[in-house]
Design a protein around this motif. Structure first.
Motif, mmCIF file in Angstrom:
data_model
loop_
_atom_site.group_PDB
_atom_site.id
_atom_site.type_symbol
_atom_site.label_atom_id
_atom_site.label_comp_id
_atom_site.label_asym_id
_atom_site.label_seq_id
_atom_site.Cartn_x
_atom_site.Cartn_y
_atom_site.Cartn_z
ATOM 1 N N VAL A 232 -69.115 -35.860 17.406
ATOM 2 C CA VAL A 232 -69.408 -35.861 18.839
ATOM 3 C C VAL A 232 -68.116 -36.142 19.594
ATOM 4 N N HIS A 233 -68.133 -35.847 20.886
ATOM 5 C CA HIS A 233 -66.923 -36.029 21.688
ATOM 6 C C HIS A 233 -67.048 -37.264 22.568
ATOM 7 N N GLY A 234 -66.130 -38.205 22.391
ATOM 8 C CA GLY A 234 -66.056 -39.376 23.252
ATOM 9 C C GLY A 234 -67.177 -40.372 23.023
ATOM 10 N N VAL A 235 -67.045 -41.516 23.666
ATOM 11 C CA VAL A 235 -68.059 -42.567 23.552
ATOM 12 C C VAL A 235 -69.375 -42.096 24.161
ATOM 13 N N LYS A 236 -69.317 -41.299 25.221
ATOM 14 C CA LYS A 236 -70.543 -40.751 25.799
ATOM 15 C C LYS A 236 -71.269 -39.883 24.784
ATOM 16 N N GLY A 237 -70.526 -39.140 23.964
ATOM 17 C CA GLY A 237 -71.149 -38.339 22.922
ATOM 18 C C GLY A 237 -71.849 -39.193 21.879
ATOM 19 N N ILE A 238 -71.265 -40.363 21.565
ATOM 20 C CA ILE A 238 -71.923 -41.282 20.627
ATOM 21 C C ILE A 238 -73.251 -41.753 21.215
ATOM 22 N N LEU A 239 -73.231 -42.119 22.495
ATOM 23 C CA LEU A 239 -74.454 -42.561 23.153
ATOM 24 C C LEU A 239 -75.512 -41.460 23.162
ATOM 25 N N ASP A 240 -75.115 -40.247 23.518
ATOM 26 C CA ASP A 240 -76.069 -39.144 23.564
ATOM 27 C C ASP A 240 -76.656 -38.887 22.175
ATOM 28 N N GLY A 241 -75.827 -38.918 21.143
ATOM 29 C CA GLY A 241 -76.319 -38.714 19.785
ATOM 30 C C GLY A 241 -77.273 -39.808 19.358
ATOM 31 N N TYR A 242 -76.937 -41.046 19.692
ATOM 32 C CA TYR A 242 -77.803 -42.183 19.354
ATOM 33 C C TYR A 242 -79.170 -42.028 20.017
ATOM 34 N N ARG A 243 -79.195 -41.705 21.287
ATOM 35 C CA ARG A 243 -80.468 -41.564 21.991
ATOM 36 C C ARG A 243 -81.254 -40.369 21.465
ATOM 37 N N GLY A 244 -80.535 -39.317 21.074
ATOM 38 C CA GLY A 244 -81.217 -38.120 20.579
ATOM 39 C C GLY A 244 -81.941 -38.331 19.269
ATOM 40 N N VAL A 245 -81.561 -39.342 18.487
ATOM 41 C CA VAL A 245 -82.237 -39.601 17.220
ATOM 42 C C VAL A 245 -83.724 -39.852 17.441
ATOM 43 N N PHE A 246 -84.059 -40.480 18.565
ATOM 44 C CA PHE A 246 -85.456 -40.822 18.819
ATOM 45 C C PHE A 246 -86.264 -39.613 19.290
ATOM 46 N N LYS A 247 -85.613 -38.461 19.394
ATOM 47 C CA LYS A 247 -86.330 -37.218 19.669
ATOM 48 C C LYS A 247 -86.591 -36.435 18.389
ATOM 49 N N THR A 248 -86.157 -36.945 17.253
ATOM 50 C CA THR A 248 -86.402 -36.324 15.961
ATOM 51 C C THR A 248 -87.555 -37.056 15.271
ATOM 52 N N PRO A 249 -88.208 -36.440 14.286
ATOM 53 C CA PRO A 249 -89.387 -37.047 13.647
ATOM 54 C C PRO A 249 -89.000 -38.119 12.620
ATOM 55 N N LEU A 250 -88.346 -39.166 13.062
ATOM 56 C CA LEU A 250 -87.959 -40.224 12.132
ATOM 57 C C LEU A 250 -89.029 -41.299 12.079
ATOM 58 N N THR A 251 -89.023 -42.036 10.992
ATOM 59 C CA THR A 251 -89.821 -43.242 10.864
ATOM 60 C C THR A 251 -88.860 -44.370 10.522
ATOM 61 N N MET A 252 -88.768 -45.357 11.400
ATOM 62 C CA MET A 252 -87.875 -46.483 11.140
ATOM 63 C C MET A 252 -88.428 -47.264 9.960
ATOM 64 N N SER A 253 -87.585 -47.449 8.957
ATOM 65 C CA SER A 253 -88.083 -47.967 7.685
ATOM 66 C C SER A 253 -87.142 -49.016 7.127
ATOM 67 N N GLY A 254 -86.751 -48.905 5.894
ATOM 68 C CA GLY A 254 -85.879 -49.822 5.203
ATOM 69 C C GLY A 254 -85.787 -49.409 3.749
ATOM 70 N N PRO A 255 -85.022 -50.107 2.928
ATOM 71 C CA PRO A 255 -84.262 -51.323 3.217
ATOM 72 C C PRO A 255 -82.952 -51.030 3.962
ATOM 73 N N THR A 256 -82.221 -52.118 4.317
ATOM 74 C CA THR A 256 -80.932 -51.984 4.980
ATOM 75 C C THR A 256 -79.845 -51.854 3.933
ATOM 76 N N VAL A 257 -79.272 -50.664 3.830
ATOM 77 C CA VAL A 257 -78.267 -50.375 2.805
ATOM 78 C C VAL A 257 -77.022 -49.822 3.482
ATOM 79 N N PHE A 258 -75.885 -50.499 3.284
ATOM 80 C CA PHE A 258 -74.610 -50.051 3.856
ATOM 81 C C PHE A 258 -73.830 -49.138 2.916
#
Length: 597
Positions: free
Chosen positions: A295-321
């Motif tokens: 993505v381009h710029g910090v605004k692009g990061i924000l737009d991408g982050y918000r766009g995730v919630f428009k996809t069919p995701l299910t917030m789950s786990g575990p937390t793995v880095f």
């Protein structure tokens, strides 16, 4: 940086010297200087002491000290000057300097009365009776006599010493200094070489040397979408999008920390990944955020982050880095094959509830040989004691270098200086250690000029106009007619026009752990992570939020350091207009109160 009305400010940064090389006490006078004022007036001479800098763009003369002008006098006796030796010559007493003489003009367009080149050692030897000829081209413009010159206050805590002319007169005491002399404030420039000489050992490069020596910095971002962040449709959870436009913790961290790191990125294009969400019933520990790989710029990061919630995701786990860390390291190594001076910073945002500490340790140990630094930012008010294993981890695990830094965002949310310090605390040493231990040196680049510097435009929302007034004595005073104010929307202002998105629709998007997601092929490559946009169905348009009736009631959280009765400035969440409101009695810092406007 552009100013509001006119002018551009360029800043040069060099590392400060590790110890003091003392102060140069200097007294000069002019003899029969050439008058450049005209037939019926005399010049008003002053002098400047100038130096050059090593590295990019350092070939031009830069003023370190400027004396006060003496009116209508061609035989001026200037007051005593006190100049920091580190600032003047980095402790190298044989470094070439320039003393330039000027006829002072009220409009700032001073006329040259010649100049001469010298060194600190030559000035020391000339003390008492030595003279220099001020020349403009090949023409002499008068004589400059060195009445007094001495170095005092040298830090002798190490074996390095400064050679001072033993025949020089007694030092000028600070009490005898003329208060009318104005010293130009300058930073202490680093890489001091007391005594200089060709036999001095080569110094270790600094972070500034690498940044100005063709080092290419790249930032990538990883965001936690696990269920421990809470249902984003519910106010107070970490991924909740407020209908009033107030940023959530992840958005603030993306803007606050992202803007700090993005300033060092070469092309302003950032890979963004998510982890901890299910697609097609499969937990993805590394998936693409945003329609594009970068993505381009910090605004692009924000737009991408918000766009995730428009996809069919299910917030789950575990937390793995582990997967996002391994992917960032692989990409960092790949970039270094093209440019040996390429270095990557992974910004990892999480609520801190890491599931497998041992697996995380192993992942960190496995990437210690990569040109990579990892900044893990804790979001929210959770207990981050489980993340303390990151402190001194490299020493306890016998790693050859430190690669990770943990920052709790809430501890620095209202202090951008503190946030910058915490974010960048370890990166310079980590970068220098990586390159220097492998014999990779910064490249010389003497072609830099102001034409190659990207000048940041003035931002009326983000830049504070302090309305400086200049007095007749040269002192600067701030206009204090208006009280200081805390700007509630400082994160939003820093982006210049970013609009808040509507909250996720409960009908077509957002957090839904019980819904059956459409089948998605479980293909994922280790080199680029899972891409939910490649096979996901068409995204539903966000449901518009109807305009609230007037007056509009919203809540304000009291910033740290603000007490009841004090006034703060906030932006109306609907109109954007600034409002001045008083904090009610009984509402402490961190507390919340309502406003209708």
């Amino acid at each position: 940086k552009k100013f509001k009305k006119s002018g551009v400010l360029y800043a040069r940064i060099q590392k400060a010297a590790p110890k003091s090389a003392g102060k140069l006490a200097l007294r000069l006078r002019g003899i029969k200087l050439k008058n450049v004022e005209g037939m019926f007036k005399k010049s008003d001479p002053f002098f400047e002491v100038r130096r050059t800098h090593d590295g990019p763009g350092g070939g031009s003369w830069t003023a370190v000290y400027r004396s006060q002008h003496v009116k209508n006098n061609l035989n001026p006796k200037w007051g005593p000057a006190t100049i920091d030796v580190n600032a003047l010559c980095d402790g190298d007493l044989d470094r070439r300097l320039q003393v330039s003489i000027w006829d002072h003009e009220g409009d700032g367009k001073h006329d040259s009365m010649g100049a001469f080149e010298t060194t600190v050692n030559e000035l020391l030897k000339a003390a008492g009776s030595g003279t220099f000829t001020s020349k403009k081209g090949s023409k002499a413009y008068g004589t400059i006599t060195v009445d007094e010159c001495k170095i005092t206050g040298v830090d002798t805590s190490t074996s390095e010493t400064v050679t001072v002319n033993p025949a020089a007169p007694a030092p000028i005491s600070s009490a005898a200094a003329d208060p009318s002399i104005s010293v130009m404030p300058v930073a202490q420039f680093g890489n001091m070489n007391l005594g200089g000489g060709a036999g001095a050992p080569p110094r270790k490069p600094t972070f500034v040397d690498y940044i100005s020596g063709s080092c290419e910095l790249n930032m990538c971002v990883a965001i936690d979408f696990t269920g421990s962040n809470g249902d984003p449709r519910k106010p107070g959870t970490l991924h909740h999008f407020s209908p009033t436009g107030q940023m959530n913790g992840y958005e603030k961290a993306i803007v606050g920390v992202g803007n700090i790191l993005a300033k060092y990125d070469t092309d302003q294009r950032f890979p963004v990944y998510g982890f901890g969400a299910k697609y097609g019933g499969i937990v993805r520990h590394c998936f693409q955020v945003g329609q594009e790989k970068e993505v381009h710029g910090v605004k692009g990061i924000l737009d991408g982050y918000r766009g995730v919630f428009k996809t069919p995701l299910t917030m789950s786990g575990p937390t793995v880095f582990a997967e996002v860390i391994s992917l960032a390291a692989a990409q960092a190594k790949s970039r270094q094959q093209t440019n040996p001076l390429s270095y990557t910073i992974l910004l990892l945002l999480t609520d801190g509830a890491v599931t497998d500490v041992q697996a995380t340790k192993q992942a960190l140990a496995s990437v210690a040989d990569a040109p990579l630094s990892i900044i893990i930012v804790g979001i929210g008010n959770a207990d981050f004691s489980a993340m303390q294993f990151l402190d001194d981890f490299e020493k306890r695990s016998n790693m050859n270098r430190d690669v990770v830094q943990f920052v709790q965002f809430n501890a620095h949310e209202f202090d951008k200086t503190s946030l910058t310090r915490a974010t960048l605390e370890e990166i310079p040493d980590q970068l220098v250690q990586f390159f220097h231990s492998r014999g990779i040196m910064p490249q010389p680049d003497n072609s830099i000029s102001t034409s190659r510097i990207a000048v940041e435009d003035y931002n009326e929302e983000a830049d504070i106009d302090l309305s400086m007034d200049y007095g007749a004595d040269g002192e600067i005073a701030l206009n204090v007619d208006q009280p200081a104010a805390f700007i509630d929307n400082s994160y939003e202002a820093g982006l210049g026009g970013v609009k808040m998105m509507a909250p996720p629709s409960t009908a077509s998007q957002g957090y839904n752990p019980h819904a059956s997601a459409p089948a998605i092929a479980p293909t994922s490559t280790a080199s680029q992570g899972y891409n939910p946009y490649a096979t996901a169905p068409a995204m539903a348009a966000p449901v518009p939020v109807p305009a609230a009736p007037q007056p509009f009631t919203f809540q304000i959280q009291v910033p740290q350091g603000v007490s009841p009765g004090m006034q703060i400035q906030v932006a109306h969440p609907q109109t954007g207009q600034p409002l001045i409101v008083a904090v009610p009695q009984g509402v402490p810092p961190g507390g919340v109160f309502s406003v209708s406007a």
